[in-house]
Design a protein around this motif. Structure first.
Motif, PDB file in Angstrom:
ATOM      1  N   GLU A  89      11.915  21.329  46.030  1.00  0.00           N
ATOM      2  CA  GLU A  89      12.955  21.209  47.052  1.00  0.00           C
ATOM      3  C   GLU A  89      12.642  22.104  48.253  1.00  0.00           C
ATOM      4  O   GLU A  89      12.796  21.695  49.407  1.00  0.00           O
ATOM      5  N   ILE A  90      12.215  23.314  47.964  1.00  0.00           N
ATOM      6  CA  ILE A  90      11.900  24.250  49.052  1.00  0.00           C
ATOM      7  C   ILE A  90      10.705  23.756  49.854  1.00  0.00           C
ATOM      8  O   ILE A  90      10.692  23.825  51.097  1.00  0.00           O
ATOM      9  N   ASP A  91       9.689  23.257  49.153  1.00  0.00           N
ATOM     10  CA  ASP A  91       8.523  22.722  49.842  1.00  0.00           C
ATOM     11  C   ASP A  91       8.920  21.569  50.762  1.00  0.00           C
ATOM     12  O   ASP A  91       8.376  21.406  51.861  1.00  0.00           O
ATOM     13  N   THR A  92       9.882  20.763  50.286  1.00  0.00           N
ATOM     14  CA  THR A  92      10.360  19.642  51.100  1.00  0.00           C
ATOM     15  C   THR A  92      11.100  20.149  52.333  1.00  0.00           C
ATOM     16  O   THR A  92      11.022  19.552  53.416  1.00  0.00           O
ATOM     17  N   GLU A  93      11.819  21.275  52.206  1.00  0.00           N
ATOM     18  CA  GLU A  93      12.538  21.864  53.332  1.00  0.00           C
ATOM     19  C   GLU A  93      11.587  22.441  54.371  1.00  0.00           C
ATOM     20  O   GLU A  93      11.874  22.409  55.576  1.00  0.00           O
ATOM     21  N   LEU A  94      10.476  22.999  53.904  1.00  0.00           N
ATOM     22  CA  LEU A  94       9.597  23.743  54.797  1.00  0.00           C
ATOM     23  C   LEU A  94       9.032  22.882  55.923  1.00  0.00           C
ATOM     24  O   LEU A  94       8.897  23.342  57.065  1.00  0.00           O
ATOM     25  N   ASP A 152      13.346  32.351  55.534  1.00  0.00           N
ATOM     26  CA  ASP A 152      14.149  32.306  54.305  1.00  0.00           C
ATOM     27  C   ASP A 152      13.568  31.302  53.310  1.00  0.00           C
ATOM     28  O   ASP A 152      13.467  31.597  52.112  1.00  0.00           O
ATOM     29  N   ALA A 153      13.180  30.136  53.793  1.00  0.00           N
ATOM     30  CA  ALA A 153      12.601  29.129  52.908  1.00  0.00           C
ATOM     31  C   ALA A 153      11.297  29.618  52.295  1.00  0.00           C
ATOM     32  O   ALA A 153      11.032  29.417  51.113  1.00  0.00           O
ATOM     33  N   ARG A 154      10.484  30.264  53.109  1.00  0.00           N
ATOM     34  CA  ARG A 154       9.207  30.778  52.592  1.00  0.00           C
ATOM     35  C   ARG A 154       9.430  31.908  51.580  1.00  0.00           C
ATOM     36  O   ARG A 154       8.700  32.021  50.597  1.00  0.00           O
ATOM     37  N   GLN A 159       9.503  33.569  45.861  1.00  0.00           N
ATOM     38  CA  GLN A 159      10.263  34.029  44.700  1.00  0.00           C
ATOM     39  C   GLN A 159      10.178  33.023  43.555  1.00  0.00           C
ATOM     40  O   GLN A 159      10.042  33.407  42.388  1.00  0.00           O
ATOM     41  N   ALA A 160      10.268  31.753  43.877  1.00  0.00           N
ATOM     42  CA  ALA A 160      10.176  30.723  42.845  1.00  0.00           C
ATOM     43  C   ALA A 160       8.800  30.738  42.187  1.00  0.00           C
ATOM     44  O   ALA A 160       8.681  30.609  40.965  1.00  0.00           O
TER      45      ALA A 160
END
Length: 356
Positions: A89-94, A152-154, A159-160
């Protein structure tokens, strides 16, 4: 017919001898209805489990350690799956966040990086100066927000990744513990048994001795999925002692699924789970602990043993003993010999269930 004086004296003497010695005139005592109690205290004495105190303690520690490590491993794998999904999900946001920032930068370069002083000096009028300053402020706010969102996303992405790495390390740790506990249990049994392939009197329970498809209701667990620590706090319906809530739950589930023969749980002894309220003996015969189970009684014991094995995780089973064999969560069925030669200590008339 009257007896002469000699015969009368002999008859009287015989009656006295019989009365004082009890020769053959007393009815044989009924067979005991419970597993044989501890014969003699000490580490080497059988405590009613068909094994020494040290063996029972080692099996308890090994099985509990193995199951707890396995459950921790399962929780870690589940957490890893959740983290991997979150990372995606985070990768998709980046991508969009980086694109938004890049677009702001491109616009800034196309229109020129206007600072407050430049806007003031190049403005044609007060109104145009204010318009340009407002535009500059809007661009700066958007750019600052885009940079914060991207950072923040990075940070969450990193962290993940770190959490996934920690989960993998934890899983390796639990696998190592499981391997050690498996070795501990099997080593203790090997040292205890006369051989590692004890005879089973023809067909034992084993992994193919018949089973039950019944699915027991799961025992209550903590929010993280672990079993709560329990002590001997509820009345044992089979004796005057106490058992743990989880033991009572397992007994009720077995009864609800049709296993209704005689049961005895709590008893006083120097080791094992019975005095802790974490074990029950389920008779193969309907009314009590008889001789070596055969026929329908043997089949009942096979099905009951496999019922507890099939529901081991849901109920919180530590190990099961039946017909000179012991089922361990780490190793499956193993020989369990050197009882006292009677059906109780050999577990050929009852299924022993130990709970966590």
């Amino acid at each position: 017919m009257r007896l002469d004086p000699v015969r009368r004296r002999l008859a009287t003497l015989l009656a006295v001898l019989v009365a004082t010695s009890g020769l053959a005139l007393v009815a044989p005592a009924a067979a005991t209805a419970a597993p044989r109690p501890l014969a003699a205290p000490g580490d080497s004495g059988d405590d009613g489990e068909g094994g020494s105190k040290s063996l029972v303690e080692q099996l308890e520690a090994a099985s509990k350690g193995f199951v707890e490590a396995k459950e921790a491993l399962d929780r870690s794998k589940k957490r890893q799956q959740e983290l991997v999904a979150k990372l995606k999900e985070i990768d998709t946001e980046l991508g969009p966040k980086q694109g938004a920032l890049d677009e702001i930068v491109r616009r800034s370069y196309r229109t020129g990086r206007l600072g407050p002083m430049t806007a003031l000096l190049t403005a044609d009028s007060t109104g145009s100066m204010l318009d340009r300053a407002q535009t500059l402020e809007t661009v700066a706010v958007k750019q600052d927000r885009a940079i914060r969102d991207l950072k923040d996303a990075r940070a969450r992405q990193e962290q993940a990744k770190l959490a996934i790495d920690a989960s993998i390390r934890d899983q390796q740790k639990q696998l190592t513990i499981m391997a050690k506990r498996k070795t501990q249990a099997e080593g203790a049994l090997k040292a205890h048994n006369a051989t590692t392939t004890a005879a089973d009197d023809g067909g034992g329970s084993g992994s193919t001795g018949g089973g039950s498809s019944s699915r027991a209701a799961a025992a209550p667990r903590n929010s993280d999925g672990s079993l709560p620590n329990e002590s001997c706090t509820v009345n044992d319906p089979t004796t005057t002692g106490c058992i743990t809530p989880r033991t009572l739950h397992a007994m009720k589930e077995a009864k609800a699924d049709g296993f209704t023969h005689f049961v005895a749980c709590f008893r006083h002894q120097n080791s094992g789970e019975h005095p802790q309220g974490r074990a029950c003996d389920f008779a193969a015969d309907r009314g009590g602990f008889g001789g070596i189970a055969s026929g329908s009684s043997r089949d009942y014991g096979n099905r009951l043993a496999n019922y507890f094995i099939n529901n081991a995780s849901r109920l919180g089973v530590l190990y099961v003993i039946w017909f000179r064999r012991i089922w361990l969560p780490s190793s499956g069925w193993k020989a369990y010999t050197r009882g006292n030669g009677d059906p109780s200590s050999d577990h050929t008339n009852h299924v022993h269930l130990s709970m966590r």
